[in-house]
Write a protein that holds these residues in place. Structure first.
Motif, PDB file in Angstrom:
ATOM      1  N   ASP A 434       0.818  -1.211   0.000  1.00 47.36           N
ATOM      2  CA  ASP A 434       0.000   0.000   0.000  1.00 47.36           C
ATOM      3  C   ASP A 434       0.851   1.259   0.000  1.00 47.36           C
ATOM      4  O   ASP A 434       0.559   2.234  -0.695  1.00 47.36           O
ATOM      5  N   ILE A 435       1.889   1.269   0.855  1.00 47.58           N
ATOM      6  CA  ILE A 435       2.796   2.406   0.912  1.00 47.58           C
ATOM      7  C   ILE A 435       4.226   1.881   0.832  1.00 47.58           C
ATOM      8  O   ILE A 435       4.476   0.692   1.070  1.00 47.58           O
ATOM      9  N   PRO A 436       5.172   2.739   0.497  1.00 50.66           N
ATOM     10  CA  PRO A 436       6.560   2.273   0.397  1.00 50.66           C
ATOM     11  C   PRO A 436       7.102   1.814   1.749  1.00 50.66           C
ATOM     12  O   PRO A 436       6.756   2.367   2.796  1.00 50.66           O
ATOM     13  N   ALA A 437       7.941   0.810   1.698  1.00 51.87           N
ATOM     14  CA  ALA A 437       8.695   0.398   2.874  1.00 51.87           C
ATOM     15  C   ALA A 437       9.993   1.189   2.877  1.00 51.87           C
ATOM     16  O   ALA A 437      10.888   0.938   2.063  1.00 51.87           O
ATOM     17  N   ILE A 438      10.089   2.184   3.755  1.00 54.56           N
ATOM     18  CA  ILE A 438      11.314   2.974   3.891  1.00 54.56           C
ATOM     19  C   ILE A 438      12.047   2.462   5.122  1.00 54.56           C
ATOM     20  O   ILE A 438      11.549   2.549   6.247  1.00 54.56           O
ATOM     21  N   THR A 439      13.224   1.914   4.888  1.00 54.25           N
ATOM     22  CA  THR A 439      14.006   1.304   5.973  1.00 54.25           C
ATOM     23  C   THR A 439      15.293   2.082   6.140  1.00 54.25           C
ATOM     24  O   THR A 439      16.145   2.107   5.247  1.00 54.25           O
ATOM     25  N   VAL A 440      15.446   2.756   7.298  1.00 52.03           N
ATOM     26  CA  VAL A 440      16.655   3.544   7.543  1.00 52.03           C
ATOM     27  C   VAL A 440      17.762   2.625   8.049  1.00 52.03           C
ATOM     28  O   VAL A 440      17.526   1.491   8.488  1.00 52.03           O
ATOM     29  N   ASP A 441      18.964   3.123   7.973  1.00 56.13           N
ATOM     30  CA  ASP A 441      20.121   2.400   8.508  1.00 56.13           C
ATOM     31  C   ASP A 441      19.795   1.954   9.934  1.00 56.13           C
ATOM     32  O   ASP A 441      19.446   2.778  10.788  1.00 56.13           O
ATOM     33  N   PRO A 442      19.867   0.651  10.231  1.00 55.92           N
ATOM     34  CA  PRO A 442      19.477   0.167  11.557  1.00 55.92           C
ATOM     35  C   PRO A 442      20.303   0.747  12.695  1.00 55.92           C
ATOM     36  O   PRO A 442      19.894   0.668  13.864  1.00 55.92           O
ATOM     37  N   LEU A 443      21.452   1.341  12.376  1.00 52.15           N
ATOM     38  CA  LEU A 443      22.267   1.952  13.431  1.00 52.15           C
ATOM     39  C   LEU A 443      21.662   3.271  13.928  1.00 52.15           C
ATOM     40  O   LEU A 443      21.998   3.736  15.019  1.00 52.15           O
ATOM     41  N   TYR A 444      20.778   3.856  13.099  1.00 53.45           N
ATOM     42  CA  TYR A 444      20.184   5.140  13.477  1.00 53.45           C
ATOM     43  C   TYR A 444      18.811   4.889  14.103  1.00 53.45           C
ATOM     44  O   TYR A 444      17.943   4.256  13.498  1.00 53.45           O
ATOM     45  N   ASP A 445      18.603   5.402  15.311  1.00 51.86           N
ATOM     46  CA  ASP A 445      17.366   5.169  16.058  1.00 51.86           C
ATOM     47  C   ASP A 445      16.427   6.363  15.879  1.00 51.86           C
ATOM     48  O   ASP A 445      16.670   7.457  16.404  1.00 51.86           O
ATOM     49  N   LEU A 446      15.337   6.158  15.136  1.00 55.09           N
ATOM     50  CA  LEU A 446      14.364   7.223  14.893  1.00 55.09           C
ATOM     51  C   LEU A 446      13.636   7.649  16.162  1.00 55.09           C
ATOM     52  O   LEU A 446      13.095   8.762  16.226  1.00 55.09           O
ATOM     53  N   ASN A 447      13.595   6.791  17.164  1.00 55.61           N
ATOM     54  CA  ASN A 447      12.835   7.085  18.382  1.00 55.61           C
ATOM     55  C   ASN A 447      13.675   7.750  19.466  1.00 55.61           C
ATOM     56  O   ASN A 447      13.160   8.049  20.550  1.00 55.61           O
ATOM     57  N   ASP A 448      14.948   7.981  19.204  1.00 58.01           N
ATOM     58  CA  ASP A 448      15.832   8.602  20.183  1.00 58.01           C
ATOM     59  C   ASP A 448      15.816  10.117  19.991  1.00 58.01           C
ATOM     60  O   ASP A 448      16.327  10.639  18.999  1.00 58.01           O
ATOM     61  N   HIS A 449      15.221  10.835  20.964  1.00 59.88           N
ATOM     62  CA  HIS A 449      15.148  12.289  20.873  1.00 59.88           C
ATOM     63  C   HIS A 449      16.534  12.920  20.760  1.00 59.88           C
ATOM     64  O   HIS A 449      16.706  13.968  20.117  1.00 59.88           O
ATOM     65  N   ASP A 450      17.537  12.307  21.393  1.00 58.43           N
ATOM     66  CA  ASP A 450      18.897  12.864  21.362  1.00 58.43           C
ATOM     67  C   ASP A 450      19.419  13.041  19.937  1.00 58.43           C
ATOM     68  O   ASP A 450      20.242  13.920  19.673  1.00 58.43           O
ATOM     69  N   ASN A 451      18.950  12.182  19.017  1.00 66.57           N
ATOM     70  CA  ASN A 451      19.525  12.163  17.670  1.00 66.57           C
ATOM     71  C   ASN A 451      19.065  13.319  16.786  1.00 66.57           C
ATOM     72  O   ASN A 451      19.613  13.522  15.706  1.00 66.57           O
TER      73      ASN A 451
END
Length: 947
Positions: A434-451
């Motif tokens: 239905d929508i694209p599967a966008i997969t970021v580098d697993p080393l980068y944490d999208l849920n970490d506010h610090d980043n």
């Protein structure tokens, strides 16, 4: 996603079988007008609405479909938009879970026309449509779609005219006091960590008549409504600017893909289509509306009548919007898989990733009304007049902040997975989902506010639109006895329309050191569960979110920076349109081919003058902290005034043959016009800049400059023909079949001309794209079917079963060329350069539109299921020229139930979008996903007391 097609197919098959049985029985049903039926049956609810609609359609002197209620508040729909989309040939574009823009017979809103109590109405969208969300359905009693034209109609409406009307209190003829309350609940509210709970809608109305003795009769109606609800939504979307990139290029990890020209594509260079950014969006909306409708109707004697009506509606909604933004989707695009028509199915790339919270508040105020007078000078002569005013003010203000990925977090610790200072690698896969599967580098944490630690940016955007319409009309009607020409009418109308808007932006950028404290102070948990869980292929279900208002104040030091001291800009619009129209029309009633034949013919003349003022100024270059550039006016403005004028003669003819007492044949032939939207007449310019990269010159940073209107744009004219056969076997049943043809004189195509701007003190020549009318001729053919029947002859309890369905097919060779990638016209030579992609059709055209309902009454209980479907259509962006956007096939299922305790008290339950149908956009070609929007089902529980 769950497979809903079997359910829909079963429903359609059931309806089709029911129609066949119903029409076979219709001949044996009680004849129309039967005295016994009128005396013995008390008709209420949806059946009463169907009967009233059938009766009004039969008595109309043109091809029309009408949804009517005999009592106040009895329209069978939770909103005006949803009521209209049950009318034959009407379909809606759904926004925020509800029906909004209306297309008639496969033609988009700009080819239709909407009136309120017979008058032109303003709105806050920049087009000529009515904002149906501003009007409570409980306070409107009749909605009509006129599909052929009469000379005495307000000019406008190639597709047709939608007219909404409130009751006239003297004509209503009885006292009615009514109180109604509804609880509203959005299904997706349960996904939120802090759900808003049920909303509510309360309506009160009062209608009465007073005998003033020697001063005649006075009628009064008053209705008020207040609403508060929430509309949570979730979506995946992309920017509205798409380019064609060179398919042979290996793209550097530090650069954007290179655009390919139309000439290169024509010579065989492969290409792929890609937007500038892609976004995941989670947001919560709170919606409030307060409305008051009132009318006075005074008949001091038998020959004179005065009427005064007023409508006011204020709607305020707020959005707490959270975006995860991949802002550089053209960067490092490699390992590509591309379809034959340029749709990008798979690639690898890298981009800055941004957490972008926004708090939006929109305030829209509508005020309208009019003063009418009717004077029966003699038994056969009537003079009437009307003064009307309609005004809409819309203010929309966003406070948006941004924090971006960086190679060091807020604690100055190295962030894994970040390359080129602040980019993150990812893969994009849009194959069989239905929508694209966008997969970021697993080393980068999208849920970490610090980043999200750098390139802080604050924007305060405020868009203000003001639209006013003042009009006056005078009509004279002369009636004749014992004559083929039964009535002669003539009249004139004067109208002055003004439209202004401005978009003010305050923007500030902040360094990494400045954003750290704000980041720490304004964090919040992801606001919901199961984000985009219904969309197959989704890989991102949460990300680091921040409180938008907290972050805005933490960075700026104030809760609201306010507007710029000078809100003038080259994009502002200031339009005035003056119209003078006059008509003459005659009604006739005679015999032709030994058949009763009646109708009308006439002609309307329309003169339109447009004055549009635009600002021009030099531009200064602002180099932002993140490496991007901003252009701001120098403050030295020059006003340029543009004028346009047009004249049109609009003849019309409508005739009805009474083949039998219950069988009518209608014919219609007319010329119609649709004016450009008010915003499309602007003289401003919109500059789009590339983002995310440093550029050697400002010219390289300018993505494009677009005219946000064309003051010289002329109305679109069409010749039209209609043929309609209508069968009325009884008050509950009807069948109609219509064929129609429209030939358009003109179309629209982008032209490109060079304009010079002083940018940073240096003259820069930039190609500017303008939508321009062409001399093309295009055609539209259509077929329309309507069936309504109640199975009164079936044994109880099945005699309470009824059906109503409509189907419209339309096809046209009209072409809308993509603004960037379609055919381009040289304004000097007229030479057309073929585009890269195919053109779209006409705005709003769905080849197939279906609306069907099954209703069932048993004693005081009434049940109704409503299914609505339309195929893919081209959907224009409102407010200025844009690239082509398509909405995929959509279908929805709604349900209603009511229980009458007695003649005073009743309860109701309604559910809309039961199948949780998403709305899916493609751009700039079908199959190239731009947006996937889902909002769930909505439920309403109500009680009404009338006395």
């Amino acid at each position: 996603m769950p497979n809903r097609r079997p359910l829909k197919a079963a429903l359609l098959c059931g309806m089709a079988w029911t129609f066949g049985v119903g029409m076979a029985q219709a001949q044996d049903a009680t004849p129309a007008g039967s005295a016994s039926q009128v005396e013995e049956v008390v008709v209420t609810g949806f059946r009463a609405s169907v009967q009233s609609s059938i009766s009004q359609k039969r008595n109309a002197d043109i091809v029309a479909d009408i949804l009517s209620a005999d009592d106040i508040g009895d329209l069978p729909a939770s909103s005006i938009g949803e009521a209209i989309e049950t009318i034959t040939g009407a379909s809606t574009h759904r926004e925020k879970g509800g029906a909004s823009e209306i297309s008639i017979r496969g033609l988009g809103p700009f080819l239709g026309f909407a009136t309120f109590n017979g008058r032109e109405a303003s709105n806050g969208s920049g087009d000529r449509s009515v904002n149906f969300n501003q009007f409570p359905s409980e306070l409107i009693n009749t909605v009509a779609i006129y599909k052929t034209q009469r000379a005495d109609f307000i000019e406008g409406g190639v597709a047709g005219i939608i007219d909404m009307r409130t009751i006239q209190p003297l004509d209503f003829g009885r006292r009615r006091i009514q109180l109604e309350g509804r609880a509203l609940w959005a299904d997706y509210d349960s996904k939120l960590n802090d759900p808003a709970g049920p909303g509510w809608r309360g309506t009160a109305s009062y209608v009465d008549q007073f005998d003033l003795g020697g001063a005649g009769m006075l009628g009064l109606s008053l209705g008020i409504q207040s609403l508060e609800t929430t509309n949570p939504e979730e979506l995946f979307t992309s920017s509205s600017t798409w380019v064609a990139c060179n398919g042979t290029q290996t793209v550097s990890a530090t650069s954007n893909c290179s655009e390919v020209s139309a000439a290169q594509v024509a010579s065989g260079t492969p290409y792929y289509l890609i937007p500038g950014s892609r976004t995941y969006r989670q947001f919560i909306e709170n919606d409030q509306r307060d409305a008051i409708f009132g009318a006075l109707q005074w008949r001091p004697n038998d020959v004179l009548e005065f009427s005064l009506d007023y409508q006011s509606s204020r709607r305020t909604y707020t959005e707490d919007r959270q975006d995860l933004n991949f802002s550089e989707t053209r960067r490092g695009v490699n390992s590509r898989d591309v379809s034959a028509d340029g749709v990008l199915l798979f690639y690898t790339g890298n981009s800055s990733i941004e957490s972008t919270p926004t708090f939006r508040i929109r305030d829209e105020q509508y005020d309208g009304g009019g003063l009418g007078v009717k004077w029966d000078v003699r038994d056969n002569l009537t003079i009437s007049g009307d003064l009307a005013y309609s005004s809409t003010y819309r203010s929309e203000m966003d406070r948006q902040t941004r924090l971006r990925s960086f190679n060091r977090d807020v604690n100055n610790v190295v962030v894994p997975g970040v390359i080129n200072t602040n980019r993150v690698g990812y893969t994009f896969d849009y194959r069989n989902s239905d929508i694209p599967a966008i997969t970021v580098d697993p080393l980068y944490d999208l849920n970490d506010h610090d980043n999200f630690s750098t390139n802080g940016r604050v924007r305060r955007d405020e868009l203000v639109r003001e639209h006013e319409v003042r009009s006056a009309r005078v009509d004279v009607e002369y009636r004749r006895d014992n004559s083929v020409i039964t009535t002669v009418k003539a009249g004139t109308r004067l109208s002055d329309m003004t439209y202004t808007d401005f978009d003010d932006r305050v923007e500030r950028s902040y360094t990494t050191a400045q954003t750290g404290a704000a980041n720490l102070a304004c964090r919040r948990d992801f606001a919901q569960s199961d984000f985009l869980s219904n969309a197959s292929g989704n890989t991102i279900t949460s990300w680091a979110q921040f409180d938008a208002l907290c972050l805005f104040e933490a960075l700026t030091g104030v809760a609201d920076t306010g507007r710029n001291a000078d809100t003038r800009a080259i994009s502002n619009r200031d339009v005035e349109e003056r119209t003078i129209a006059a008509y003459v029309m005659a009604d006739f009633d005679t015999m032709l081919f030994d058949l009763p034949f009646s109708g009308n013919f006439g002609v309307r003349y329309v003169n339109t003058d447009v004055t549009s003022r635009g600002l021009r100024s030099g531009l200064n270059v602002i180099n932002n902290i993140d490496g991007s550039v901003t252009l701001v006016s120098t403050g030295a403005f020059e006003t340029q005034t543009f004028e346009g004028s047009s004249d049109a003669w609009l003849p019309s003819f409508n005739g009805t043959f009474e083949l039998k007492d219950d069988l009518l044949l209608r014919v219609g032939a007319f010329r119609a016009m649709s004016r450009p939207d008010p915003s499309a007449l602007g003289a401003g310019r919109t500059i789009t800049l590339e983002s995310g990269l440093s550029f050697p010159t400002v010219e390289d940073a300018i993505n494009n400059i677009t005219a946000n209107g064309n003051p010289a744009a002329e109305p679109l004219l069409s010749w039209n023909a209609d043929l309609s056969l209508e069968y009325y076997p009884n008050p509950d049943s009807m069948f109609s079949a219509a064929i129609y043809y429209k030939q358009f004189n003109g179309g629209f195509a982008p032209t490109v001309s060079n304009e010079t701007y002083i940018i940073g003190g240096t003259p820069v020549v930039v190609p500017v794209q303008v939508d321009t009318a062409t001399d093309d001729t295009s055609d539209l053919f259509g077929l329309e079917l309507t069936v309504a029947h109640r199975f009164s002859n079936l044994p109880a309890p099945f005699d309470g079963l009824g059906v109503k369905a409509s189907y419209n097919y339309a096809d046209s060779n009209y072409q809308t060329h993509d603004l960037r990638l379609g055919d381009q016209v040289d304004p000097v030579t007229g030479v057309v350069t073929p585009g890269i992609i195919e053109s779209a059709g006409i705005f709003g055209l769905s080849n197939h539109v279906f609306s069907g309902s099954v209703y069932y009454e048993i004693g005081p209980v009434e049940l109704q299921a409503i299914y609505k479907a339309r195929t893919e259509y081209y959907q224009k962006f409102v407010g200025g020229p844009s690239q082509n956007r398509y909405i995929r096939d959509t279908d929805t299922l709604d349900f209603r139930a009511s229980y009458r305790v007695n003649s005073h008290l009743s309860f109701s339950f309604e559910a809309s979008n039961l199948t949780d149908e998403p709305r899916i956009h493609d751009m700039p070609v079908p199959g190239s996903l731009r947006e996937y929007n889902t909002y769930g089902a909505r439920y309403y529980l109500g009680a009404r007391y009338r006395f």
